[in-house]
Design a protein around this motif. Sequence first.
Motif, PDB file in Angstrom:
ATOM      1  N   LEU A   1       0.707  -1.071   0.105  1.00  0.00           N
ATOM      2  CA  LEU A   1       0.125   0.048   0.031  1.00  0.00           C
ATOM      3  C   LEU A   1       0.707   1.337  -0.158  1.00  0.00           C
ATOM      4  CD1 LEU A   1      -2.863  -0.914   2.640  1.00  0.00           C
ATOM      5  CD2 LEU A   1      -2.952  -0.559   0.349  1.00  0.00           C
ATOM      6  N   ALA A   2       0.502   2.069  -1.026  1.00  0.00           N
ATOM      7  CA  ALA A   2       1.428   3.321  -0.903  1.00  0.00           C
ATOM      8  C   ALA A   2       2.854   3.129  -1.094  1.00  0.00           C
ATOM      9  CB  ALA A   2       1.150   4.322   0.326  1.00  0.00           C
ATOM     10  N   GLY A   3       3.228   2.286  -1.844  1.00  0.00           N
ATOM     11  CA  GLY A   3       4.686   1.855  -1.957  1.00  0.00           C
ATOM     12  C   GLY A   3       5.242   1.100  -0.655  1.00  0.00           C
ATOM     13  N   MET A   4       4.414   0.668   0.181  1.00  0.00           N
ATOM     14  CA  MET A   4       5.181   0.112   1.427  1.00  0.00           C
ATOM     15  C   MET A   4       4.467  -1.243   1.317  1.00  0.00           C
ATOM     16  SD  MET A   4       4.648   2.698   4.371  1.00  0.00           S
ATOM     17  CE  MET A   4       3.951   4.558   3.766  1.00  0.00           C
ATOM     18  N   ALA A   5       5.451  -2.360   1.370  1.00  0.00           N
ATOM     19  CA  ALA A   5       5.145  -3.563   1.686  1.00  0.00           C
ATOM     20  C   ALA A   5       4.728  -3.871   3.292  1.00  0.00           C
ATOM     21  CB  ALA A   5       6.350  -4.510   1.525  1.00  0.00           C
ATOM     22  N   VAL A   6       3.306  -4.008   3.244  1.00  0.00           N
ATOM     23  CA  VAL A   6       2.854  -4.073   4.690  1.00  0.00           C
ATOM     24  C   VAL A   6       3.293  -4.810   5.578  1.00  0.00           C
ATOM     25  CG1 VAL A   6       0.544  -4.366   5.935  1.00  0.00           C
ATOM     26  CG2 VAL A   6       0.510  -3.564   3.437  1.00  0.00           C
ATOM     27  N   ILE A   7       3.551  -6.069   5.540  1.00  0.00           N
ATOM     28  CA  ILE A   7       4.246  -7.200   6.455  1.00  0.00           C
ATOM     29  C   ILE A   7       5.580  -6.745   6.735  1.00  0.00           C
ATOM     30  CG2 ILE A   7       4.644  -9.537   7.005  1.00  0.00           C
ATOM     31  CD1 ILE A   7       2.155 -10.128   5.339  1.00  0.00           C
ATOM     32  N   PRO A   8       6.447  -6.542   6.047  1.00  0.00           N
ATOM     33  CA  PRO A   8       7.848  -5.922   6.615  1.00  0.00           C
ATOM     34  C   PRO A   8       7.800  -4.531   7.166  1.00  0.00           C
ATOM     35  CG  PRO A   8       7.822  -6.897   4.071  1.00  0.00           C
ATOM     36  CD  PRO A   8       6.408  -6.853   4.584  1.00  0.00           C
ATOM     37  N   SER A   9       6.945  -3.869   6.642  1.00  0.00           N
ATOM     38  CA  SER A   9       6.830  -2.402   7.216  1.00  0.00           C
ATOM     39  C   SER A   9       6.203  -2.609   8.832  1.00  0.00           C
ATOM     40  CB  SER A   9       5.736  -1.592   6.547  1.00  0.00           C
ATOM     41  OG  SER A   9       6.287  -1.320   5.245  1.00  0.00           O
ATOM     42  N   ILE A  10       5.363  -3.554   9.154  1.00  0.00           N
ATOM     43  CA  ILE A  10       4.744  -3.536  10.381  1.00  0.00           C
ATOM     44  C   ILE A  10       6.001  -4.215  11.323  1.00  0.00           C
ATOM     45  CG2 ILE A  10       3.205  -4.757  11.983  1.00  0.00           C
ATOM     46  CD1 ILE A  10       1.288  -4.618   9.430  1.00  0.00           C
ATOM     47  N   ILE A  11       6.522  -5.170  10.966  1.00  0.00           N
ATOM     48  CA  ILE A  11       7.709  -5.843  11.786  1.00  0.00           C
ATOM     49  C   ILE A  11       8.869  -4.847  11.954  1.00  0.00           C
ATOM     50  CG2 ILE A  11       9.576  -7.418  11.540  1.00  0.00           C
ATOM     51  CD1 ILE A  11       7.637  -9.309   9.761  1.00  0.00           C
ATOM     52  N   GLY A  12       9.054  -4.043  11.029  1.00  0.00           N
ATOM     53  CA  GLY A  12      10.063  -2.824  11.205  1.00  0.00           C
ATOM     54  C   GLY A  12       9.718  -1.899  12.034  1.00  0.00           C
ATOM     55  N   ALA A  13       8.361  -1.528  12.081  1.00  0.00           N
ATOM     56  CA  ALA A  13       7.965  -0.661  12.767  1.00  0.00           C
ATOM     57  C   ALA A  13       7.733  -1.020  14.301  1.00  0.00           C
ATOM     58  CB  ALA A  13       6.398  -0.057  12.701  1.00  0.00           C
ATOM     59  N   VAL A  14       7.373  -2.438  14.441  1.00  0.00           N
ATOM     60  CA  VAL A  14       7.511  -2.982  15.669  1.00  0.00           C
ATOM     61  C   VAL A  14       9.040  -2.934  16.477  1.00  0.00           C
ATOM     62  CG1 VAL A  14       7.501  -5.164  16.967  1.00  0.00           C
ATOM     63  CG2 VAL A  14       5.640  -4.432  15.397  1.00  0.00           C
ATOM     64  N   ILE A  15      10.033  -3.252  15.441  1.00  0.00           N
ATOM     65  CA  ILE A  15      11.517  -2.969  15.952  1.00  0.00           C
ATOM     66  C   ILE A  15      11.803  -1.749  16.380  1.00  0.00           C
ATOM     67  CG2 ILE A  15      13.718  -3.137  15.148  1.00  0.00           C
ATOM     68  CD1 ILE A  15      13.015  -5.596  13.272  1.00  0.00           C
ATOM     69  N   VAL A  16      11.236  -0.593  15.459  1.00  0.00           N
ATOM     70  CA  VAL A  16      11.713   0.639  15.883  1.00  0.00           C
ATOM     71  C   VAL A  16      10.992   1.054  17.264  1.00  0.00           C
ATOM     72  CG1 VAL A  16      11.070   3.083  15.080  1.00  0.00           C
ATOM     73  CG2 VAL A  16      12.153   1.436  13.299  1.00  0.00           C
ATOM     74  N   VAL A  17       9.644   0.695  17.345  1.00  0.00           N
ATOM     75  CA  VAL A  17       8.938   1.174  18.613  1.00  0.00           C
ATOM     76  C   VAL A  17       9.533   0.582  19.679  1.00  0.00           C
ATOM     77  CG1 VAL A  17       6.787   0.893  19.765  1.00  0.00           C
ATOM     78  CG2 VAL A  17       6.672   1.715  17.332  1.00  0.00           C
ATOM     79  N   ALA A  18      10.116  -0.880  19.609  1.00  0.00           N
ATOM     80  CA  ALA A  18      10.529  -1.359  20.800  1.00  0.00           C
ATOM     81  C   ALA A  18      12.061  -0.746  21.018  1.00  0.00           C
ATOM     82  CB  ALA A  18      10.719  -2.777  20.243  1.00  0.00           C
ATOM     83  N   VAL A  19      12.819  -0.351  20.238  1.00  0.00           N
ATOM     84  CA  VAL A  19      14.032   0.294  20.303  1.00  0.00           C
ATOM     85  C   VAL A  19      13.922   1.405  21.062  1.00  0.00           C
ATOM     86  CG1 VAL A  19      16.149   1.113  19.151  1.00  0.00           C
ATOM     87  CG2 VAL A  19      15.370  -1.103  18.694  1.00  0.00           C
ATOM     88  N   VAL A  20      13.181   2.358  20.269  1.00  0.00           N
ATOM     89  CA  VAL A  20      12.995   3.714  20.897  1.00  0.00           C
ATOM     90  C   VAL A  20      12.274   3.543  22.346  1.00  0.00           C
ATOM     91  CG1 VAL A  20      11.340   5.893  20.661  1.00  0.00           C
ATOM     92  CG2 VAL A  20      12.616   4.916  18.663  1.00  0.00           C
ATOM     93  N   SER A  21      11.545   2.884  22.579  1.00  0.00           N
ATOM     94  CA  SER A  21      10.774   2.853  23.869  1.00  0.00           C
ATOM     95  C   SER A  21      11.734   2.227  24.958  1.00  0.00           C
ATOM     96  CB  SER A  21       9.723   1.876  23.972  1.00  0.00           C
ATOM     97  OG  SER A  21       9.866   0.594  23.723  1.00  0.00           O
ATOM     98  N   PHE A  22      12.867   1.435  24.413  1.00  0.00           N
ATOM     99  CA  PHE A  22      13.869   0.876  25.374  1.00  0.00           C
ATOM    100  C   PHE A  22      14.692   2.003  25.853  1.00  0.00           C
ATOM    101  CE2 PHE A  22      18.163  -0.621  25.866  1.00  0.00           C
ATOM    102  CZ  PHE A  22      17.776  -1.646  27.055  1.00  0.00           C
ATOM    103  N   PHE A  23      15.102   2.946  24.902  1.00  0.00           N
ATOM    104  CA  PHE A  23      15.969   3.861  25.244  1.00  0.00           C
ATOM    105  C   PHE A  23      15.112   4.966  25.824  1.00  0.00           C
ATOM    106  CE2 PHE A  23      18.851   1.833  21.904  1.00  0.00           C
ATOM    107  CZ  PHE A  23      19.823   1.753  22.720  1.00  0.00           C
ATOM    108  N   LEU A  24      14.030   5.244  25.643  1.00  0.00           N
ATOM    109  CA  LEU A  24      13.298   6.533  26.001  1.00  0.00           C
ATOM    110  C   LEU A  24      12.370   6.184  27.218  1.00  0.00           C
ATOM    111  CD1 LEU A  24      12.892   8.542  22.818  1.00  0.00           C
ATOM    112  CD2 LEU A  24      14.435   8.933  24.620  1.00  0.00           C
ATOM    113  N   GLY A  25      12.149   4.876  27.513  1.00  0.00           N
ATOM    114  CA  GLY A  25      11.078   4.284  28.396  1.00  0.00           C
ATOM    115  C   GLY A  25      11.473   4.858  29.995  1.00  0.00           C
ATOM    116  N   ARG A  26      10.384   4.675  30.647  1.00  0.00           N
ATOM    117  CA  ARG A  26      10.488   5.217  32.023  1.00  0.00           C
ATOM    118  C   ARG A  26      11.215   4.269  32.850  1.00  0.00           C
ATOM    119  NH1 ARG A  26       4.137   6.260  32.443  1.00  0.00           N
ATOM    120  NH2 ARG A  26       4.011   7.790  31.045  1.00  0.00           N
ATOM    121  N   LYS A  27      12.109   4.858  33.944  1.00  0.00           N
ATOM    122  CA  LYS A  27      12.878   4.029  34.589  1.00  0.00           C
ATOM    123  C   LYS A  27      12.399   3.636  36.045  1.00  0.00           C
ATOM    124  CE  LYS A  27      17.005   5.310  32.230  1.00  0.00           C
ATOM    125  NZ  LYS A  27      18.177   5.775  32.281  1.00  0.00           N
TER     126      LYS A  27
END
Length: 80
Positions: free
Chosen positions: A54-80
Motif C-alpha cells: 500500500l502506498a509503495g510500502m510492503a505491509v508485513i515487512p513494514s509492520i515488523i520494522g515498525a515494531v522493531i523501531v517502537v521497541a528500540v525507541v521505547s527501550f531507550f526512552l522508556g520510564r525507569k
Amino acid sequence: MGLIWSLIVGAIIGVIAGAITNKGESMGWIANIIAGLVGSAVGQAIFGSWGPSLAGMAVIPSIIGAVIVVAVVSFFLGRK
C-alpha cells in the motif's frame, strides 16, 4: 495525493506496531506516523518487499520494522 496516502498508511502501520508492543497509548499521532514511515524503511531494508503493498510500502515487512523501531525507541526512552 501520494504524500497524504503515504502518511495515512504510515500512521496505520505505526498504530498497529504500537498495539503489538503495548506502547500505542503513550505515542501521539505524529510519533505513530514517524514510527510507521521509519519502520517501513527499516523493515523493507531488512526483510525485503514481499507481501501486499500500500502506498509503495510492503505491509508485513513494514509492520515488523515498525515494531522493531517502537521497541528500540521505547527501550531507550522508556520510564525507569
